[in-house]
Design a protein around this motif. Structure first.
Motif, short mmCIF file in Angstrom:
data_model
loop_
_atom_site.label_atom_id
_atom_site.label_comp_id
_atom_site.label_asym_id
_atom_site.label_seq_id
_atom_site.Cartn_x
_atom_site.Cartn_y
_atom_site.Cartn_z
N UNK A 9 0.84 -1.19 0.00
CA UNK A 9 0.00 0.00 0.00
C UNK A 9 0.88 1.25 0.00
N UNK A 10 0.56 2.19 -0.89
CA UNK A 10 1.16 3.51 -0.85
C UNK A 10 2.57 3.64 -1.37
N UNK A 11 3.03 2.73 -2.22
CA UNK A 11 4.37 2.89 -2.79
C UNK A 11 4.26 3.53 -4.17
N UNK A 16 7.00 8.02 -1.62
CA UNK A 16 7.63 6.73 -1.33
C UNK A 16 7.89 6.03 -2.66
N UNK A 17 9.13 6.09 -3.11
CA UNK A 17 9.49 5.50 -4.39
C UNK A 17 10.37 4.29 -4.16
N UNK A 18 9.96 3.18 -4.73
CA UNK A 18 10.72 1.94 -4.60
C UNK A 18 10.88 1.33 -5.99
N UNK A 19 12.10 1.15 -6.39
CA UNK A 19 12.37 0.52 -7.68
C UNK A 19 12.03 -0.97 -7.60
N UNK A 20 11.52 -1.50 -8.69
CA UNK A 20 11.10 -2.91 -8.72
C UNK A 20 12.25 -3.85 -8.38
N UNK A 60 4.14 -10.16 8.67
CA UNK A 60 4.97 -9.45 9.64
C UNK A 60 6.41 -9.36 9.17
N UNK A 61 6.95 -10.46 8.64
CA UNK A 61 8.34 -10.47 8.18
C UNK A 61 8.53 -9.52 7.00
N UNK A 62 7.60 -9.55 6.06
CA UNK A 62 7.71 -8.70 4.87
C UNK A 62 7.60 -7.22 5.26
N UNK A 63 6.61 -6.88 6.06
CA UNK A 63 6.45 -5.48 6.47
C UNK A 63 7.69 -4.98 7.23
N UNK A 64 8.25 -5.81 8.09
CA UNK A 64 9.46 -5.44 8.81
C UNK A 64 10.64 -5.22 7.88
N UNK A 69 14.42 -1.66 5.10
CA UNK A 69 15.15 -1.35 3.86
C UNK A 69 14.80 0.02 3.28
N UNK A 70 13.51 0.39 3.34
CA UNK A 70 13.09 1.60 2.64
C UNK A 70 12.69 2.75 3.57
N UNK A 71 12.66 2.49 4.88
CA UNK A 71 12.43 3.56 5.83
C UNK A 71 11.05 4.20 5.79
N UNK A 72 10.04 3.39 5.54
CA UNK A 72 8.67 3.92 5.59
C UNK A 72 7.80 2.94 6.36
N UNK A 73 6.65 3.39 6.79
CA UNK A 73 5.75 2.55 7.58
C UNK A 73 4.97 1.65 6.63
#
Length: 177
Positions: A9-11, A16-20, A60-64, A69-73
């Protein structure tokens, strides 16, 4: 082995920019197999051992990992590929209607879905059509109104930020290949 789809959500909106490639690397580092990203809107398909009962642990593991890595919630909705296919196949409105936008809102639980459908029942269904589906809410607003309709305003509430994410039906079909 289960094939999962993480719907972030919200990338790639709101700063919040995340390269594939970077996103895929996070999932690979978690030990997942056959990792692939789909479009640049936060969709990751991957294989992980274990049954669907491991959903909470995986989430939980993925969100953490995303937060680290990307510094966002980070918030995700995690579904199996089969669940995503069922949701896409069950779209209740005319997805060929070019004047409408076919949205599928994925919910973290049935209570969230039921809450949204209940709130939508109080609205004008002809202007803002909403229906319940398997773990999802189907929404079919007129194109160009997806931030202005009464249902859009309900979805925009902070309470739904960690509990929902939406995808266009065309995006779901791309994920399914």
């Amino acid at each position: 082995m289960t094939t999962w789809v993480a719907l972030l959500r919200g990338v790639n909106v709101g700063g919040i920019t995340i390269r594939s490639a970077d996103l895929a690397a996070v999932f690979a580092a978690l030990g997942f197999e056959s990792v692939r990203t789909v479009l640049a809107s936060g969709n990751v398909v991957f294989d992980a051992g274990g049954a669907a009962s491991t959903r909470a642990k995986l989430k939980t593991a993925i969100e953490g990992a995303l937060r680290d890595r990307f510094g966002y919630d980070a918030w995700i909705v995690l579904v199996t590929l089969g669940e995503l296919a069922t949701a896409a196949d069950g779209f209740l409105f005319d997805d060929a209607d070019a004047s409408r936008q076919p949205w599928v809102i994925f919910c973290v639980d049935d209570a969230t879905r039921d809450e949204l459908v209940g709130a939508a029942a109080q609205l004008d269904a002809s202007a803002d059509p909403v229906a319940s589906g398997p773990g999802v809410v189907y929404w079919n607003p007129v194109k160009g109104t997806t931030v202005d309709t009464p249902f859009a305003k309900i979805l925009a509430k902070a309470a739904y930020k960690p509990r929902t994410t939406n995808r266009n039906l065309r995006t779901l079909r791309r994920i399914l290949g």
